[in-house]
Structures are given as structure tokens and as C-alpha cells.
Write a protein that holds these residues in place. Structure first.
Motif, PDB file in Angstrom:
ATOM      1  N   GLU A 199       0.840  -1.198   0.000  1.00 54.33           N
ATOM      2  CA  GLU A 199       0.000   0.000   0.000  1.00 54.33           C
ATOM      3  C   GLU A 199       0.872   1.244   0.000  1.00 54.33           C
ATOM      4  N   PRO A 200       0.413   2.338  -0.599  1.00 57.16           N
ATOM      5  CA  PRO A 200       1.192   3.578  -0.543  1.00 57.16           C
ATOM      6  C   PRO A 200       1.047   4.224   0.830  1.00 57.16           C
ATOM      7  N   LEU A 201       2.018   5.064   1.175  1.00 53.45           N
ATOM      8  CA  LEU A 201       1.961   5.753   2.477  1.00 53.45           C
ATOM      9  C   LEU A 201       1.329   7.132   2.354  1.00 53.45           C
ATOM     10  N   ASP A 202       0.805   7.453   1.201  1.00 54.73           N
ATOM     11  CA  ASP A 202       0.336   8.824   0.972  1.00 54.73           C
ATOM     12  C   ASP A 202      -1.142   9.037   1.293  1.00 54.73           C
ATOM     13  N   GLY A 203      -1.838   7.986   1.701  1.00 55.22           N
ATOM     14  CA  GLY A 203      -3.251   8.165   2.020  1.00 55.22           C
ATOM     15  C   GLY A 203      -3.521   7.840   3.473  1.00 55.22           C
ATOM     16  N   VAL A 204      -4.609   7.109   3.709  1.00 55.89           N
ATOM     17  CA  VAL A 204      -4.946   6.656   5.055  1.00 55.89           C
ATOM     18  C   VAL A 204      -3.880   5.653   5.494  1.00 55.89           C
ATOM     19  N   ILE A 205      -3.382   5.802   6.723  1.00 58.93           N
ATOM     20  CA  ILE A 205      -2.373   4.852   7.184  1.00 58.93           C
ATOM     21  C   ILE A 205      -2.770   4.263   8.534  1.00 58.93           C
ATOM     22  N   ALA A 206      -2.253   3.053   8.782  1.00 55.94           N
ATOM     23  CA  ALA A 206      -2.521   2.346  10.029  1.00 55.94           C
ATOM     24  C   ALA A 206      -1.298   2.491  10.944  1.00 55.94           C
ATOM     25  N   PHE A 207      -1.228   1.646  11.979  1.00 54.57           N
ATOM     26  CA  PHE A 207      -0.130   1.752  12.946  1.00 54.57           C
ATOM     27  C   PHE A 207       1.229   1.572  12.279  1.00 54.57           C
ATOM     28  N   ASP A 208       1.348   0.543  11.421  1.00 55.47           N
ATOM     29  CA  ASP A 208       2.657   0.288  10.794  1.00 55.47           C
ATOM     30  C   ASP A 208       3.109   1.501   9.980  1.00 55.47           C
ATOM     31  N   GLY A 209       2.195   2.053   9.196  1.00 53.63           N
ATOM     32  CA  GLY A 209       2.537   3.228   8.398  1.00 53.63           C
ATOM     33  C   GLY A 209       2.853   4.442   9.253  1.00 53.63           C
ATOM     34  N   SER A 210       2.211   4.530  10.423  1.00 48.67           N
ATOM     35  CA  SER A 210       2.451   5.681  11.306  1.00 48.67           C
ATOM     36  C   SER A 210       3.862   5.664  11.873  1.00 48.67           C
ATOM     37  N   ALA A 211       4.412   4.445  12.078  1.00 44.58           N
ATOM     38  CA  ALA A 211       5.788   4.332  12.573  1.00 44.58           C
ATOM     39  C   ALA A 211       6.793   4.675  11.475  1.00 44.58           C
ATOM     40  N   LEU A 212       6.359   4.552  10.241  1.00 51.45           N
ATOM     41  CA  LEU A 212       7.238   4.741   9.091  1.00 51.45           C
ATOM     42  C   LEU A 212       7.154   6.153   8.515  1.00 51.45           C
ATOM     43  N   LYS A 213       5.987   6.769   8.653  1.00 49.02           N
ATOM     44  CA  LYS A 213       5.684   8.012   7.949  1.00 49.02           C
ATOM     45  C   LYS A 213       6.673   9.140   8.217  1.00 49.02           C
ATOM     46  N   PRO A 214       7.080   9.380   9.485  1.00 53.47           N
ATOM     47  CA  PRO A 214       8.019  10.493   9.672  1.00 53.47           C
ATOM     48  C   PRO A 214       9.321  10.292   8.911  1.00 53.47           C
ATOM     49  N   TRP A 215       9.796   9.046   8.819  1.00 58.13           N
ATOM     50  CA  TRP A 215      11.028   8.759   8.068  1.00 58.13           C
ATOM     51  C   TRP A 215      10.794   9.003   6.580  1.00 58.13           C
ATOM     52  N   TYR A 216       9.664   8.565   6.121  1.00 52.03           N
ATOM     53  CA  TYR A 216       9.287   8.716   4.713  1.00 52.03           C
ATOM     54  C   TYR A 216       9.197  10.201   4.355  1.00 52.03           C
ATOM     55  N   ASP A 217       8.578  10.982   5.225  1.00 52.84           N
ATOM     56  CA  ASP A 217       8.434  12.419   4.981  1.00 52.84           C
ATOM     57  C   ASP A 217       9.793  13.116   5.003  1.00 52.84           C
ATOM     58  N   LEU A 218      10.655  12.708   5.945  1.00 52.54           N
ATOM     59  CA  LEU A 218      11.976  13.348   6.036  1.00 52.54           C
ATOM     60  C   LEU A 218      12.819  13.003   4.807  1.00 52.54           C
ATOM     61  N   LEU A 219      12.708  11.770   4.354  1.00 54.72           N
ATOM     62  CA  LEU A 219      13.433  11.362   3.149  1.00 54.72           C
ATOM     63  C   LEU A 219      12.956  12.185   1.954  1.00 54.72           C
ATOM     64  N   ALA A 220      11.636  12.368   1.857  1.00 57.31           N
ATOM     65  CA  ALA A 220      11.084  13.156   0.748  1.00 57.31           C
ATOM     66  C   ALA A 220      11.541  14.608   0.823  1.00 57.31           C
ATOM     67  N   ALA A 221      11.658  15.128   2.053  1.00 57.66           N
ATOM     68  CA  ALA A 221      12.014  16.542   2.227  1.00 57.66           C
ATOM     69  C   ALA A 221      13.500  16.799   1.992  1.00 57.66           C
ATOM     70  N   THR A 222      14.342  15.800   2.283  1.00 54.30           N
ATOM     71  CA  THR A 222      15.787  16.050   2.248  1.00 54.30           C
ATOM     72  C   THR A 222      16.510  15.304   1.125  1.00 54.30           C
TER      73      THR A 222
END
Ligand SMILES: [Zn+2]
Length: 374
Positions: A199-222
Motif C-alpha cells: 500500500e502507498p503511504l500517501d493516504g490513510v495509514i494504520a499503525f505500521d505506516g504511522s511508525a514509518l511516515k516520519p522517516w518517509y516524509d523526512l526522506l522526501a524533504a531532504t
């Protein structure tokens, strides 16, 4: 092994619930950290038994000095939901106080506040500390949100996050973010899980995605490639159906989970070669989540795990209130795929989720980024 009992906020005078946490391995360890929890949806029980069988394996590994890293284990992740007993039924999944699905709406982070330039050689530990401090500054306003903050805070310590769930009646399968498909498929193979949904991380996310999302966002930003190595692997593991609570199954599942922890470098020592199984991978866009179009009795004509062809008649809804009697609506597969996720319910109403057909081609009627919703 250390145990910690964290009191939750009292929901009513004279009552209080607690979160139990086990920690294996030394705090001084620099090895990888795994986080495991079961029962987040409260009425999903097989994972609870799997962790009970895993605990002695971890205790033994620790006693024998085979832990290379740390393990944080929450044997029952949702004491709030488990106490929602209505007339003899545990009503999990949704919070009866109106806070929604227990596996949605975890705290989010504004990674733009993280000062990446101040920590050029220490990005992973520095970012984890930022996330921890950010969580500690929050003031959730109810017991359930406090529980979610606690659980996510524990998971954010980890390099591997495994959230144990189940469905009504289904084969074992797992979910992961689409960009972690390769690593997740290895884990699913060791677990003996035949299906992996991505599943993509760009929509509704569950617990697993919530643990991953900040890393994913930081990677996208930097665009900092060091982050890809530091980012945790996060998966939701679906341990079959709700009543598949069985010691023989759980014992085998626990041994396979221990093999996964060895594969991840959390447990060391000589262990038998993992028993790999073949894993079919489906993007969630290719998994047809079937909802009852009208009310009636649900009768399956095909069995769990059977392969369906598009247009194949696999179930009926028997219209018991229509004339002439024995009037049926035929349900036909909208894709080639495997029949999974069969509902326990047999009297259904429009909108009830009744089955999943796991295919491989994206379906036009699936809305991207909405997890299992249409
Ligand atoms: Zn669940």
C-alpha cells in the motif's frame, strides 16, 4: 527480561486500565531493535497467543546470550477495546467513545521542525530523539489517544515494527508500504504467509505506516540517502481468522517469528534454516474488497483460498424477503484472484464487508490510498 506496567488514564471513577510492556536485551545494546504488539483491534485474538508462545523463546535466547539487539513486546495492545464487552460480545475495531478505528489516527509529526543540518553524521539517532521529544510534548485529550501515543512512542524506538492482527476468516497474510515490498516479502516467506499486500503511504495509514511516515516524509524533504538505511521496516501481520486461536498453530508461528528476528539480526546464534514459503504480492489496489450490495443471507459457493476467474459466481445473497421465494443475487468476481477475508456474518446488510479477492491488476473502482475501503 524487564516488565513495565504503564497506567492509562482512568476513564471513570474507580476504574483504571494498564498497558503491559516486556523488554528483552540490554539497554546498552547497539544492535537492532524490534517492536511487536498484538490485539490492537481488541477482538483479534490469534496474535495474542502467538506472542505468549514467543515470550519463552525470547527469554531463552536472552538467557543464552543470543540477543544481539533489543525487543519491545506489548502482549495486548488495547486494554481499552478489550473492555468493550456489550451483552457478552467484545466489540473491537472501533472505540465506543466515538474516537474511531483503533488502528487509525495516530500522532503525526512535522518533520520540517527537525534540524537536519545540526546532525549531519548522526541522522538516525538524532531523528529518533526528535520524534520522542515531539511525542512527549503532546497532550492527548482522552484515554484512547493517550494509548495510541504510548504505543507509537514504543514503536518509534524500533528498526522493525510488527503489528499482529487477524481477519474474520482468512489465510495468513501481511501488509507493508509499497517501497518496502522486497524486505517485507522475505519476512512473509519466513513467516509462512502466502500473501503480501502493499500500500502507498500517501493516504490513510494504520499503525505500521504511522511508525514509518516520519522517516518517509523526512526522506522526501531532504533526499538524504542515509535515511533509507535508518528507516524501520514496518508490517501488519494478519494471523488468519478470529477463531484460529490454536496452540499448535501459535507455537509454529512463534518459532517462525523468532526466525524472522534472527533474519533481522535481533537474535544471533545458530538456528535452523528458515522454512520459506512462496509469497504472492498484490498491490492493495488489486485487492477487491467486496461489500454486500443488499440485505439477505450470505452463502458462499467457493471456499477460502480458491482461485477465481473474473465473472465467476462465488457467493449468493439469498433475498428472504422477496417473492417468489428462494430469490438469489449472484456475486461474481470482479478480478482474477484468490478468495480471502470471508465475513463471519451470514445475515448481511448493504455496505457490510463480506470478502476480498486478491488479484494482481489494479482495479479501477478502488480509490488509491484508502487502505481497505472502496
Ligand atoms: Zn486488525
Amino acid at each position: 527480561m524487564q516488565t513495565e506496567t504503564i497506567p492509562l488514564w482512568s476513564p471513570a471513577p474507580g476504574t483504571r486500565r494498564e498497558l503491559l510492556v516486556y523488554r528483552f536485551g540490554s539497554d546498552a545494546s547497539t544492535g537492532p531493535v524490534a517492536y511487536l504488539q498484538a490485539g490492537l483491534h481488541a477482538d483479534e485474538w490469534p496474535g495474542l497467543l502467538v506472542l505468549q508462545h514467543l515470550i519463552p523463546l525470547l527469554t531463552k535466547a536472552e538467557a543464552e546470550g543470543r540477543l544481539k539487539g533489543r525487543i519491545i513486546l506489548v502482549p495486548f495492545a488495547n486494554p481499552v477495546g478489550m473492555s468493550q464487552n456489550i451483552f457478552g460480545y467484545v466489540t473491537g475495531r472501533f472505540d465506543l467513545t466515538g474516537r474511531g478505528n483503533f488502528n487509525r489516527n495516530f500522532p503525526t509529526f512535522n518533520v520540517g521542525e527537525f534540524e537536519i543540518d545540526a546532525l549531519p553524521d548522526d541522522l538516525g539517532p538524532g531523528f529518533r530523539e526528535f520524534l520522542k521529544q515531539s511525542l512527549q510534548s503532546r497532550y492527548p485529550d482522552n484515554e484512547t489517544d493517550y494509548l495510541k501515543q504510548l504505543l507509537l512512542g514504543l514503536a518509534l524506538e524500533a528498526d522493525f515494527v510488527f503489528d499482529l492482527h487477524c481477519d474474520d476468516y482468512t489465510a495468513a497474510h501481511a501488509y507493508c508500504a509499497d517501497f518496502q515490498q522486497a524486505k517485507a516479502a522475505e519476512v512473509a516467506g519466513i513467516l509462512g504467509f502466502t500473501h503480501l499486500f502493499t500500500e502507498p503511504l500517501d493516504g490513510v495509514i494504520a499503525f505500521d505506516g504511522s511508525a514509518l511516515k516520519p522517516w518517509y516524509d523526512l526522506l522526501a524533504a531532504t533526499g538524504n540517502t542515509q535515511l533509507a538505511a535508518e528507516m524501520p521496516l514496518a508490517m501488519t501481520l494478519e494471523y488468519r481468522g478470529q477463531i484460529d486461536v490454536d496452540d499448535a498453530l501459535a507455537e509454529d508461528d512463534a518459532e517462525r517469528l523468532a526466525s524472522v528476528l534472527q533474519h533481522c539480526g535481533v537474535i544471533g546464534g545458530v538456528q535452523p534454516e528458515p522454512r520459506l514459503c512462496e509469497v504472492e504480492i498484490s498491490p492493495l489496489q488489486a485487492v477487491d474488497t467486496v461489500y454486500a450490495p443488499e440485505t439477505g443471507l450470505l452463502v458462499f459457493r467457493r471456499q477460502l483460498g480458491e482461485r477465481l476467474k473474473t465473472g465467476e459466481h462465488y457467493a449468493d445473497i439469498v433475498r428472504i424477503d422477496q417473492l417468489p421465494p428462494h430469490n438469489r443475487l449472484a456475486l461474481r468476481a470482479r478480478t482474477d484472484g484468490v478468495l480471502m477475508g470471508l465475513s463471519h456474518r451470514r445475515l448481511v446488510r448493504p455496505g457490510d464487508q463480506i470478502a476480498k479477492v486478491a488479484g494482481t491488476e489494479a482495479l479501477a473502482h478502488r480509490r488509491p490510498g484508502s487502505l481497505l475501503q472502496i
